[in-house]
Design a protein around this motif. Structure first.
Motif, short mmCIF file in Angstrom:
data_model
loop_
_atom_site.label_atom_id
_atom_site.label_comp_id
_atom_site.label_asym_id
_atom_site.label_seq_id
_atom_site.Cartn_x
_atom_site.Cartn_y
_atom_site.Cartn_z
N PRO A 139 0.88 -1.18 -0.02
CA PRO A 139 0.00 -0.16 0.01
C PRO A 139 0.89 1.36 0.04
CG PRO A 139 0.08 -0.92 2.18
CD PRO A 139 0.87 -1.91 1.11
N VAL A 140 0.38 2.22 -0.70
CA VAL A 140 1.14 3.51 -0.51
C VAL A 140 0.44 4.91 -0.03
CG1 VAL A 140 1.99 5.26 -2.29
CG2 VAL A 140 2.08 2.96 -3.04
N ALA A 141 1.17 5.24 0.80
CA ALA A 141 0.42 6.32 1.71
C ALA A 141 0.77 7.42 1.40
CB ALA A 141 0.60 6.19 3.22
N VAL A 142 0.27 8.61 1.05
CA VAL A 142 0.98 10.04 0.87
C VAL A 142 0.48 11.01 2.11
CG1 VAL A 142 0.34 11.87 -0.69
CG2 VAL A 142 0.18 9.80 -1.63
N VAL A 143 1.58 11.37 2.47
CA VAL A 143 1.68 12.29 3.71
C VAL A 143 2.08 13.55 3.32
CG1 VAL A 143 2.61 12.60 6.19
CG2 VAL A 143 2.29 10.37 4.95
N ASP A 144 1.48 14.71 3.94
CA ASP A 144 1.95 16.07 3.64
C ASP A 144 3.08 16.28 4.35
OD1 ASP A 144 1.97 18.72 3.04
OD2 ASP A 144 0.70 19.33 4.83
N ARG A 145 4.09 16.99 3.51
CA ARG A 145 5.33 17.19 4.33
C ARG A 145 5.49 17.95 5.47
NH1 ARG A 145 9.02 18.99 -1.21
NH2 ARG A 145 8.65 16.90 -2.26
N ASP A 146 4.76 18.92 5.66
CA ASP A 146 4.59 19.70 7.15
C ASP A 146 4.03 18.65 8.15
OD1 ASP A 146 5.38 22.01 5.77
OD2 ASP A 146 3.19 22.57 5.16
N GLN A 147 3.07 17.83 7.94
CA GLN A 147 2.66 16.97 8.98
C GLN A 147 3.76 16.03 9.09
OE1 GLN A 147 -0.71 15.17 7.40
NE2 GLN A 147 -2.23 16.69 8.11
N TYR A 148 4.53 15.59 8.18
CA TYR A 148 5.71 14.53 8.30
C TYR A 148 6.65 15.14 9.17
CZ TYR A 148 9.48 11.21 7.46
OH TYR A 148 10.56 10.44 7.66
N ARG A 149 7.14 16.66 9.03
CA ARG A 149 7.97 17.25 9.88
C ARG A 149 7.50 17.45 11.12
NH1 ARG A 149 8.89 21.13 4.89
NH2 ARG A 149 10.63 19.93 3.84
N GLU A 150 6.31 17.70 11.31
CA GLU A 150 5.72 17.86 12.67
C GLU A 150 5.88 16.64 13.54
OE1 GLU A 150 1.44 18.67 14.93
OE2 GLU A 150 1.97 19.80 12.82
N ILE A 151 5.59 15.54 12.91
CA ILE A 151 5.37 14.19 13.54
C ILE A 151 6.86 13.85 13.99
CG2 ILE A 151 4.91 11.88 13.34
CD1 ILE A 151 2.54 12.58 11.75
N MET A 152 7.80 13.94 13.07
CA MET A 152 9.17 13.72 13.36
C MET A 152 9.84 14.55 14.42
SD MET A 152 9.67 11.18 11.47
CE MET A 152 11.61 11.01 11.79
N ALA A 153 9.53 15.68 14.52
CA ALA A 153 9.96 16.70 15.69
C ALA A 153 9.39 16.21 16.90
CB ALA A 153 9.58 18.19 15.25
N ARG A 154 8.10 15.76 16.76
CA ARG A 154 7.72 15.38 18.16
C ARG A 154 8.36 13.99 18.60
NH1 ARG A 154 1.13 15.08 17.56
NH2 ARG A 154 1.42 14.21 19.76
N LEU A 155 8.64 12.87 17.60
CA LEU A 155 9.11 11.79 17.63
C LEU A 155 10.54 12.02 18.40
CD1 LEU A 155 8.02 9.53 15.17
CD2 LEU A 155 7.51 9.27 17.40
N ASP A 156 11.17 13.14 17.61
CA ASP A 156 12.57 13.44 18.26
C ASP A 156 12.56 13.93 19.74
OD1 ASP A 156 13.72 12.60 16.01
OD2 ASP A 156 13.78 14.91 15.18
N LYS A 157 11.50 14.70 19.99
CA LYS A 157 11.38 15.27 21.49
C LYS A 157 11.16 14.02 22.40
CE LYS A 157 9.85 19.88 20.72
NZ LYS A 157 8.50 20.83 20.70
N ILE A 158 10.24 13.11 22.07
CA ILE A 158 10.01 11.98 22.99
C ILE A 158 11.43 11.05 23.20
CG2 ILE A 158 8.86 9.72 22.92
CD1 ILE A 158 6.63 11.18 21.59
N GLU A 159 12.06 10.94 21.92
CA GLU A 159 13.46 10.29 22.34
C GLU A 159 14.37 10.87 22.94
OE1 GLU A 159 16.69 8.22 19.00
OE2 GLU A 159 15.30 9.74 18.33
N GLU A 160 14.53 12.16 22.96
CA GLU A 160 15.31 12.92 23.78
C GLU A 160 14.91 12.77 25.46
OE1 GLU A 160 15.47 17.15 22.81
OE2 GLU A 160 16.25 16.38 20.72
N LYS A 161 13.69 12.74 25.49
CA LYS A 161 13.31 12.44 26.95
C LYS A 161 13.60 11.09 27.45
CE LYS A 161 9.45 15.91 26.73
NZ LYS A 161 7.89 16.09 26.99
N ILE A 162 13.29 10.10 26.58
CA ILE A 162 13.62 8.72 26.88
C ILE A 162 15.08 8.44 27.18
CG2 ILE A 162 13.60 6.29 26.10
CD1 ILE A 162 10.97 6.93 24.68
N GLU A 163 15.99 9.27 26.22
CA GLU A 163 17.41 9.10 26.42
C GLU A 163 17.89 9.38 27.84
OE1 GLU A 163 19.39 10.58 23.05
OE2 GLU A 163 18.85 8.93 21.76
#
Length: 84
Positions: free
Chosen positions: A13-37
């Motif tokens: 399956p192919v999913a199309v994601v808006d670039r802004d949403q993708y960047r926002e999600i990746m930024a949130r995941l980076d913050k979560i990863e920093e907290k876990i580390e």
């Protein structure tokens, strides 16, 4: 026969994601990863401190016993009747 081989291939399956949403999600995941580390580093630092403290106490007790035994051996070497 070539068409039969194509029919058995799994469809991806192919999913199309808006670039802004993708960047926002990746930024949130980076913050979560920093907290876990950070949490993991703090946990391991506390564990290291407690292990170091315990080993320090054990080495101190051993060194103290060796010093006491050396004192007894050298000071009362000829007079064991006084020690016992």
């Amino acid at each position: 026969m070539a068409d039969e081989a194509k029919d058995t291939k799994p469809v991806v399956p192919v999913a199309v994601v808006d670039r802004d949403q993708y960047r926002e999600i990746m930024a949130r995941l980076d913050k979560i990863e920093e907290k876990i580390e950070f949490y993991s580093a703090e946990k391991f630092m506390r564990a290291g401190k407690s292990v170091g403290r315990d080993l320090g106490v054990a080495y101190g007790v051993c060194a103290g016993l060796i010093i006491i035994l050396a004192y007894i051996l050298f000071m009362y070497a000829g007079n064991w009747a006084k020690v016992i």
